[in-house]
Design a protein around this motif. Sequence first.
Motif, PDB file in Angstrom:
ATOM      1  N   GLY A  76       1.271 -13.600   2.264  1.00  0.00           N
ATOM      2  CA  GLY A  76       0.019 -13.952   2.911  1.00  0.00           C
ATOM      3  C   GLY A  76      -0.480 -12.791   3.749  1.00  0.00           C
ATOM      4  O   GLY A  76      -0.238 -11.624   3.450  1.00  0.00           O
ATOM      5  N   MET A  77      -1.180 -13.112   4.820  1.00  0.00           N
ATOM      6  CA  MET A  77      -1.773 -12.094   5.684  1.00  0.00           C
ATOM      7  C   MET A  77      -0.993 -12.008   6.985  1.00  0.00           C
ATOM      8  O   MET A  77      -0.621 -13.019   7.573  1.00  0.00           O
ATOM      9  CB  MET A  77      -3.231 -12.449   5.976  1.00  0.00           C
ATOM     10  CG  MET A  77      -3.978 -11.371   6.743  1.00  0.00           C
ATOM     11  SD  MET A  77      -4.450  -9.969   5.711  1.00  0.00           S
ATOM     12  CE  MET A  77      -5.756 -10.733   4.727  1.00  0.00           C
ATOM     13  N   SER A  78      -0.738 -10.774   7.440  1.00  0.00           N
ATOM     14  CA  SER A  78      -0.078 -10.564   8.725  1.00  0.00           C
ATOM     15  C   SER A  78      -0.593  -9.271   9.328  1.00  0.00           C
ATOM     16  O   SER A  78      -1.157  -8.422   8.630  1.00  0.00           O
ATOM     17  CB  SER A  78       1.451 -10.515   8.559  1.00  0.00           C
ATOM     18  OG  SER A  78       1.821  -9.424   7.730  1.00  0.00           O
ATOM     19  N   GLY A  79      -0.386  -9.107  10.630  1.00  0.00           N
ATOM     20  CA  GLY A  79      -0.844  -7.887  11.280  1.00  0.00           C
ATOM     21  C   GLY A  79      -0.520  -7.884  12.753  1.00  0.00           C
ATOM     22  O   GLY A  79       0.079  -8.822  13.293  1.00  0.00           O
ATOM     23  N   HIS A  80      -0.912  -6.801  13.427  1.00  0.00           N
ATOM     24  CA  HIS A  80      -0.664  -6.674  14.854  1.00  0.00           C
ATOM     25  C   HIS A  80      -1.682  -5.729  15.468  1.00  0.00           C
ATOM     26  O   HIS A  80      -2.269  -4.890  14.786  1.00  0.00           O
ATOM     27  CB  HIS A  80       0.757  -6.166  15.123  1.00  0.00           C
ATOM     28  CG  HIS A  80       0.979  -4.765  14.628  1.00  0.00           C
ATOM     29  ND1 HIS A  80       1.313  -4.482  13.321  1.00  0.00           N
ATOM     30  CD2 HIS A  80       0.897  -3.567  15.258  1.00  0.00           C
ATOM     31  CE1 HIS A  80       1.434  -3.178  13.172  1.00  0.00           C
ATOM     32  NE2 HIS A  80       1.193  -2.594  14.327  1.00  0.00           N
ATOM     33  N   ILE A  81      -1.885  -5.871  16.760  1.00  0.00           N
ATOM     34  CA  ILE A  81      -2.818  -5.037  17.526  1.00  0.00           C
ATOM     35  C   ILE A  81      -2.120  -4.663  18.835  1.00  0.00           C
ATOM     36  O   ILE A  81      -1.482  -5.515  19.471  1.00  0.00           O
ATOM     37  CB  ILE A  81      -4.136  -5.777  17.818  1.00  0.00           C
ATOM     38  CG1 ILE A  81      -4.832  -6.201  16.526  1.00  0.00           C
ATOM     39  CG2 ILE A  81      -5.074  -4.898  18.639  1.00  0.00           C
ATOM     40  CD1 ILE A  81      -6.036  -7.102  16.753  1.00  0.00           C
TER      41      ILE A  81
END
Length: 783
Positions: free
Chosen positions: A234-239
């Motif tokens: 799926g979709m994942s991320g970080h900031i």
Amino acid sequence: MNCYHLMNLKSLLLLAFILLVCEVYATERKQKMHGVVCDQKDKSPIAFATVSLHQQRDTSLVTGTTSNQDGYFEISQVENGNYLLRISFVGYQTCMLPINLNEKNNFNLGTVPLREESIRMSEAVVVGERIKAKSIDNGTSFFMNQKIYNSSNSGVDILKHVPGIQVDLMKNISLEGSSNIKILVDGKERDKQYLEQLDARQIDRVEIIRAPGAKYDASITGVIHVILKEREVGMSGHIFSEIPTNAQEIFLDPTCGVNYNNRKLNLYTSYNGNLRYFDNTEENTKILNTPNGLHTFYSALDMRQKNWKHNIHMGADYYLDSRNQFSLYAFLCPENQSFEGKSEMEGSTNGQINLQETSARIEKNDYILSHYSMYYKHLFHRKGREIAFDLNYFRLRGEHSIWYENQENNELNGIKPQNQFVGFRMDYTSPVGSDLKVDAGWKSQLRKMEDRNSTGFNYQEDIHAAYMALSGKKNRIKASIGLRGEYSYTGLNAGEKNDEISFLPNLQLTWQVSKKQSFRFNYRKSITRPHVYQLSPIATRIDPVSIKRGNPDLIPATHHHIGLNYSSAIAKSYVSVQMYHSISKDLIQNHAFVNQEHLLENNIANLADRKEYGLKLSATLSFDKSIGITPYLKLYHRSDRPNALARQLDISAKNSSGYEFGCSSRVNLTNELSASCTFQYISPTYDLQNRRYYNAIYMCSLNQSFKSGLKLGISSAIPLKKDFTYSAIRSSGPDYHSNTKGQVHVSTFFIRLQASYQFKWGKQRAKIERQNRVEEGKQDKGF
């Protein structure tokens, strides 16, 4: 046709028939099983469940797979026998099925239901803490835990908590004082820029290899291998971002990344930046004893240093099937660096001032780095056998210039460097029998450097290497022996071309005394090749009384390293002690002398042979579930002996002792609130003519994590000093004395505010390995 030939023909036909029957029989004995994993209640398929086949007699693993989106799994090429089939998935009870494979069985398991597992607790949740570290075949593996995650934001922050790794204020990484290291992420080469854009919570463990084997380049001193957690479907991320509290000192490292993953394709892109604005000074004092008298020179640069760098990563990994994967990777990095300020110079001869000058000075460096790579990996049917190919291209294009306000020719030392690099690598691994494994490979790299401003600088370097290593295990003894051969060809301008062949053996023996204690002996031969800037004979004016030039006659230095290591796991803590001895020949060192023009000439040559012995201690200690400490200590003694050239320059032998110390501590005040502090110090180091020294680095932080994925923090570096010496060199000879010191100035109490956010949608899946870039070095300026 005579009878003799007829009998031979019949014999060959009979042999071919026997082999064909054996092959058919062996093929028939290998069976295939398949089935569908589903939820026991609603019968919905369970995707990405783990399916593993074990021997029934000792539960040893035979093979395994995962279910697809429809819950279907298949295991083929399994010999007849008695097995246990294990099926598991997060949130469900593990299912164990006895399997008896023979020619008469129907191996369609049909539908395999899993029962949902739920644990209800009233108020408290007990979480078992991971063991801190353990010995592996070629080094030490350090495991990350919640205390480290709470105290870190990026992959570089994680490394501050690993014993023996040093990270400075500019986030440059070194291992036991050496920056000539290789950084790997999931087995592939990366650099610090890639680690900076990783979220700390993506990292599972860090492996430290202090005695690299034949697989690694001969010139590296150690390997930092970062292992990531399983990726997400799926979709994942970080900031992540930082907020400076003072406009005078700005240290910002914003990062963000997005990853999309499905069964066949993994797409990712990320950005990380480096912005630095601060004041620093460089002071230089030289005293020369010449036939004309005593010359004294002093210079000071008061500068405002500005750096900005933007790193953009893009890539795609594609699984053709379960045994073939293909990866593309691209990297782009524009970088700008400037030093704006005032230059002061003062000179005198025999006490009479003959130079006094103050002028505005501007220095600029602009670079664009790019890198593109293709990677392919194939897994053979036999477990453990694989082959990988890597092709990459790297390019650096830049411009460097210096302006002085009051000079007739305002622009000095203008150069336009260009560096191009093409590399190819092949690695092959295969088991040999039941207890042995062979690793072999080939690597070629072709590099060309030139100055677009001048036809007088053109450098070519070609290196070709082949390696082979054999490793095995018998009872409690593990052994590995390898040999690496490297051929290098170098040429500078239109001058003489140099080529050399090096054979580099290595050996490692490990005795596993018990489950928690082991001894390891290792031997390694390595080399250090001169850098291109060390080879250029072109003289460069440093200041009115000194010049600098390289030496095209430099040869590689050779090193022999022997180490004996003892490691022990005590409860949740880990301690490692190593004694070592190394012998180096033809060490490349800087030296200076007053030449016939009465100038201080800074040169470089193969000057010394060195013997060094010492002790290294590293540990990860846990006093309770809320406090963790990771200390590192290195004690050593060096003896540098000048060779014939050094003796001609009246350079004497040098004996010195020193130490390196680092320590990080973490305290979980609550499950979400944590405090941490890191400290690093390297005592002054010596060679035949030079003494180098630095200030200690210490950093403190406080972080608050939230269940939503948000984390807020405050940090401070060097909070007790306003002036930080990042580099200082003191050099002396029979007719000169020189002292150079660079400092960063902090106007007020230096703190930064930090915020990060991690998001994800989807379920975990196995990692996808992808190729990483190797950033070629360029001459650094300033801090």
